[in-house]
Design an enzyme around this catalytic site. Structure first.
Site, PDB file in Angstrom:
ATOM      1  N   SER B 120       0.823  -1.212   0.000  1.00 51.74           N
ATOM      2  CA  SER B 120       0.000   0.000   0.000  1.00 51.74           C
ATOM      3  C   SER B 120       0.851   1.255   0.000  1.00 51.74           C
ATOM      4  CB  SER B 120      -0.899   0.056   1.235  1.00 51.74           C
ATOM      5  OG  SER B 120      -1.865  -0.952   1.196  1.00 51.74           O
ATOM      6  N   HIS B 141      -2.049  -3.396  -6.512  1.00 48.57           N
ATOM      7  CA  HIS B 141      -2.631  -3.021  -5.225  1.00 48.57           C
ATOM      8  C   HIS B 141      -4.134  -3.279  -5.212  1.00 48.57           C
ATOM      9  CE1 HIS B 141      -3.973   0.129  -2.177  1.00 48.57           C
ATOM     10  NE2 HIS B 141      -3.306  -0.758  -1.485  1.00 48.57           N
ATOM     11  N   GLU B 153      -5.044  -1.159  -8.393  1.00 50.63           N
ATOM     12  CA  GLU B 153      -4.165  -0.104  -8.894  1.00 50.63           C
ATOM     13  C   GLU B 153      -2.859  -0.750  -9.325  1.00 50.63           C
ATOM     14  OE1 GLU B 153      -4.563   3.784  -6.384  1.00 50.63           O
ATOM     15  OE2 GLU B 153      -4.940   2.088  -5.085  1.00 50.63           O
ATOM     16  N   ASN B 191      -4.922   5.920  -1.825  1.00 51.99           N
ATOM     17  CA  ASN B 191      -4.421   6.369  -0.524  1.00 51.99           C
ATOM     18  C   ASN B 191      -3.809   7.757  -0.597  1.00 51.99           C
ATOM     19  OD1 ASN B 191      -5.161   4.295   1.251  1.00 51.99           O
ATOM     20  ND2 ASN B 191      -3.549   2.977   0.454  1.00 51.99           N
TER      21      ASN B 191
HETATM   22  N1  LIG Z   1      -5.187  -4.388   4.954  1.00 52.90           N
HETATM   23  C1  LIG Z   1      -5.471  -3.602   3.917  1.00 52.90           C
HETATM   24  O1  LIG Z   1      -6.460  -2.892   3.892  1.00 52.90           O
HETATM   25  C2  LIG Z   1      -4.557  -3.604   2.721  1.00 52.90           C
HETATM   26  C3  LIG Z   1      -5.061  -3.162   1.494  1.00 52.90           C
HETATM   27  C4  LIG Z   1      -4.249  -3.202   0.370  1.00 52.90           C
HETATM   28  C5  LIG Z   1      -2.945  -3.644   0.483  1.00 52.90           C
HETATM   29  N2  LIG Z   1      -2.456  -4.049   1.690  1.00 52.90           N
HETATM   30  C6  LIG Z   1      -1.063  -4.559   1.734  1.00 52.90           C
HETATM   31  O2  LIG Z   1      -1.105  -5.972   1.739  1.00 52.90           O
HETATM   32  C7  LIG Z   1      -0.017  -6.499   2.483  1.00 52.90           C
HETATM   33  C8  LIG Z   1      -0.510  -7.427   3.560  1.00 52.90           C
HETATM   34  O3  LIG Z   1      -1.390  -6.723   4.396  1.00 52.90           O
HETATM   35  P1  LIG Z   1      -2.465  -7.467   5.328  1.00 52.90           P
HETATM   36  O4  LIG Z   1      -3.365  -6.404   5.839  1.00 52.90           O
HETATM   37  O5  LIG Z   1      -3.028  -8.626   4.626  1.00 52.90           O
HETATM   38  O6  LIG Z   1      -1.506  -7.965   6.513  1.00 52.90           O
HETATM   39  P2  LIG Z   1      -1.745  -9.188   7.529  1.00 52.90           P
HETATM   40  O7  LIG Z   1      -0.883  -8.911   8.690  1.00 52.90           O
HETATM   41  O8  LIG Z   1      -3.192  -9.451   7.718  1.00 52.90           O
HETATM   42  O9  LIG Z   1      -1.154 -10.444   6.739  1.00 52.90           O
HETATM   43  C9  LIG Z   1       0.210 -10.643   6.497  1.00 52.90           C
HETATM   44  C10 LIG Z   1       0.453 -12.137   6.433  1.00 52.90           C
HETATM   45  O10 LIG Z   1       1.760 -12.346   5.930  1.00 52.90           O
HETATM   46  C11 LIG Z   1       2.353 -13.385   6.680  1.00 52.90           C
HETATM   47  N3  LIG Z   1       3.792 -13.190   6.569  1.00 52.90           N
HETATM   48  C12 LIG Z   1       4.548 -12.227   7.102  1.00 52.90           C
HETATM   49  N4  LIG Z   1       5.821 -12.359   6.745  1.00 52.90           N
HETATM   50  C13 LIG Z   1       5.874 -13.454   5.949  1.00 52.90           C
HETATM   51  C14 LIG Z   1       6.916 -14.106   5.237  1.00 52.90           C
HETATM   52  N5  LIG Z   1       8.179 -13.633   5.265  1.00 52.90           N
HETATM   53  N6  LIG Z   1       6.607 -15.200   4.520  1.00 52.90           N
HETATM   54  C15 LIG Z   1       5.334 -15.647   4.477  1.00 52.90           C
HETATM   55  N7  LIG Z   1       4.315 -15.066   5.109  1.00 52.90           N
HETATM   56  C16 LIG Z   1       4.592 -13.984   5.838  1.00 52.90           C
HETATM   57  C17 LIG Z   1       1.829 -13.256   8.065  1.00 52.90           C
HETATM   58  O11 LIG Z   1       1.902 -14.472   8.769  1.00 52.90           O
HETATM   59  C18 LIG Z   1       0.377 -12.832   7.794  1.00 52.90           C
HETATM   60  O12 LIG Z   1      -0.479 -13.940   7.711  1.00 52.90           O
HETATM   61  C19 LIG Z   1       0.773  -5.302   2.974  1.00 52.90           C
HETATM   62  O13 LIG Z   1       1.808  -5.013   2.075  1.00 52.90           O
HETATM   63  C20 LIG Z   1      -0.255  -4.190   2.957  1.00 52.90           C
HETATM   64  O14 LIG Z   1       0.317  -2.913   2.789  1.00 52.90           O
HETATM   65  C21 LIG Z   1      -3.237  -4.053   2.801  1.00 52.90           C
END
Ligand SMILES: NC(=O)c1ccc[n+]([C@@H]2O[C@H](COP(=O)([O-])OP(=O)(O)OC[C@H]3O[C@@H](n4cnc5c(N)ncnc54)[C@H](O)[C@@H]3O)[C@@H](O)[C@H]2O)c1
Lengths: 213, 291
Positions: B120, B141, B153, B191
């Site tokens: 993000s 994204h 995106e 964002n």
């Molecule tokens: N939450 C949102 O609204 C949103 C929206 C768009 C994009 N994002 C992006 O998506 C990504 C994930 O966000 P999220 O909200 O799903 O986070 P989250 O914490 O819910 O999930 C992350 C997952 O990744 C796993 N993980 C961490 N390090 C790891 C590794 N080295 N190998 C394998 N698995 C690993 C964790 O165990 C966890 O299950 C981020 O880059 C975030 O910026 C989030």
């Protein structure tokens, strides 16, 4: 509660017939002054202090311009209002109702009732330039125009993103095209002067549209 | 570019689980990797429940769901990703974590595999820089919840080849999603506009312009938005808003992206938003929106 409307002409809030103007009596406990010459309309109200509420249509100016201010204790039976409207677009259903620190509660309640009775939604705010909506959306609209110039994305991509991503009914560029870039310039320039915050400085495309006439 | 048949989703949290549903639903063989087996198990249950609803609503047939779920495979062994034509990364929002993952993937996956990141707030070019294949890397994204939101995106990094971006774009369409192209620039489009807008709303409260409920009412009534800024902020959470602001302001230094002091005070007071029962509004339960 019976109310009357003093129309000084060229109201931005009520450019056409509306339940609020149509439901007005000859005289009333609440007086609504609409149009571009509110100061003149005010002088036409007899025994102004005796009214439950006097409600003045505002442009980008503050209510204090009409009531005067007194070291943070100002407030009376006089309120301000504006029905939100973007440039040439239709007025929205939203009325911003402007109060001061010591506005009489009965005056506020009566004014709110009157607008809601005419089918409008009312948001109450204090007496600041741009009230709520202009204060919030003008920096957003300027940023959208600036990012378009900077090539962040095409106008369509930006509009689509905000519609699909946030559920906005319209993206910023389409909205400005529909309601007028020059009208955006006028409001954001007034807020820039009043607030001195660079976020309100008119974006290049708004200035060009204004200069083009 | 080779045809994309098998998709890897790295990270099975909030976003990864949703993205995996999207890929499997579109007919791709989908491998989901997480270091935590429990994250995979939870996502599996949620995916089954999600598809059961899709059947109930008549959107999918039972036998289609059986095929989709058969194509959706969880793993804690990254080496399984050697079969992937494209990998979407959705691990923690941390450049070091992402670099470490992509470095490993670069060794495991064949050279033609395309890498994509769901970040993000980080730069696609910076993530790609540590991936060993900057020219075969793109930003993708998705929006939360990915299984329901169509918008993606998409941004090329500085070194992304045109063929890679085109292949990722076509893949996104094949997912049934709606891609929009944006520069690799902080916050992309959504964002970039949303974070400062929400901050501006908070600053109106700080400066005594109006109460949060009145501001929500004004914005919804005037602009026709489905949610007011404070309803949205309560959903996002003050802790997340702080992180988003720090990331955005850290990379742009734009004053509107700076976190308003009130956010930190609310975090200190335990007013995180819906999840703590109180943010700018008070909630009777901490149920998530829409559930
Ligand atoms: N939450 C949102 O609204 C949103 C929206 C768009 C994009 N994002 C992006 O998506 C990504 C994930 O966000 P999220 O909200 O799903 O986070 P989250 O914490 O819910 O999930 C992350 C997952 O990744 C796993 N993980 C961490 N390090 C790891 C590794 N080295 N190998 C394998 N698995 C690993 C964790 O165990 C966890 O299950 C981020 O880059 C975030 O910026 C989030």
């Amino acid at each position: 509660m019976p109310y009357c409307v003093i129309d000084t002409g060229a109201s931005r809030s009520f450019p056409a017939a509306h339940a609020l103007t149509q439901g007005a009596a000859e005289d009333g406990e609440v007086v609504v002054v609409i149009g571009a010459e509110v100061k003149r309309g005010l002088t036409r109200i007899r025994e102004r202090e005796q009214k439950t509420a006097v409600v003045l249509e505002l442009g980008t100016e503050c209510l204090g311009v009409y009531t005067g201010e007194a070291r943070g204790t100002e407030g009376s039976n006089v309120l301000g209002f504006a029905r939100f409207r973007l440039g040439e677009g239709e007025p929205s259903n939203l009325v911003e109702l402007v109060r001061q620190p010591n506005t009489a509660p009965a005056a506020l309640a009566a004014a709110k009732n009157l607008f809601e009775g005419a089918g409008l939604a009312v948001a109450v705010c204090n007496d600041f330039p741009g009230r709520i909506v202009d204060r919030l959306i003008r920096p957003y609209l300027n940023a959208a125009l600036r990012r378009l110039d900077e090539g962040l994305a095409t106008a369509d991509a930006m509009d689509t993103t905000l519609k699909l991503g946030l559920g906005y009914p319209e993206g910023p560029i389409a909205l400005l095209e529909r309601t007028g870039l020059a009208a955006h310039f006028d409001v954001t320039q007034a807020l820039y002067e009043a607030l001195g915050d660079a976020a309100y400085a008119p974006a290049r495309r708004a200035r060009v549209a204004k200069q083009r006439g | 570019m080779a045809e994309i048949r098998t998709v890897g989703v790295a990270g099975c949290g909030t976003m990864g689980a949703g993205i995996a549903i999207v890929a499997a639903r579109a007919g791709f063989r989908t491998l989901v990797y997480d270091t935590r087996a429990d994250a995979l198990a939870t996502a599996r249950r949620q995916s089954e429940a999600f598809f059961a609803k899709s059947v109930e609503r008549g959107k999918l047939k039972q036998d289609q769901v059986a095929t989709i779920l058969g194509n959706l495979v969880g793993t804690t062994d990254l080496r399984d990703f050697k079969a992937c034509d494209l990998v979407i990364e959705a691990v923690f929002e941390d450049l070091k974590v992402k670099h470490a993952l992509f470095a490993e993937l670069n060794d495991i996956c064949p050279p033609q595999t395309i890498f994509a990141s769901n970040t993000s707030t980080l730069s696609i070019t910076e993530i790609a820089g540590g991936s060993g294949r900057g020219e075969r890397f793109a930003g993708m994204h998705f929006c939360l919840p990915a299984q329901l939101m169509k918008l993606v995106e998409m941004s090329p990094g500085l070194n992304t080849s045109e063929a890679t971006f085109q292949a990722a774009w076509d893949f996104c369409k094949a997912l049934g999603q709606h891609p929009v192209k944006t520069k690799d620039s902080p916050g992309f489009i959504l964002n970039y506009f949303l974070i400062p807008f929400n901050n501006d709303a908070i600053r109106l409260v700080e400066s005594g312009v109006a109460e949060p409920a009145e501001i929500d009412k004004a914005i919804k009534g005037a602009m026709g938005y489905a949610m007011g800024p404070f309803e949205l902020l309560d959903l996002v959470g003050m802790d997340t808003q702080l992180l988003l602001c720090e990331a955005m302001h850290g990379s742009t230094h734009e004053p509107r992206a700076a976190c308003p002091p009130l956010v930190k005070r609310m975090i200190a007071a335990g007013r995180l938003g819906r999840k703590s029962g109180r943010g700018f509004h008070a909630y009777k339960d901490s149920k998530m929106f829409g559930s």
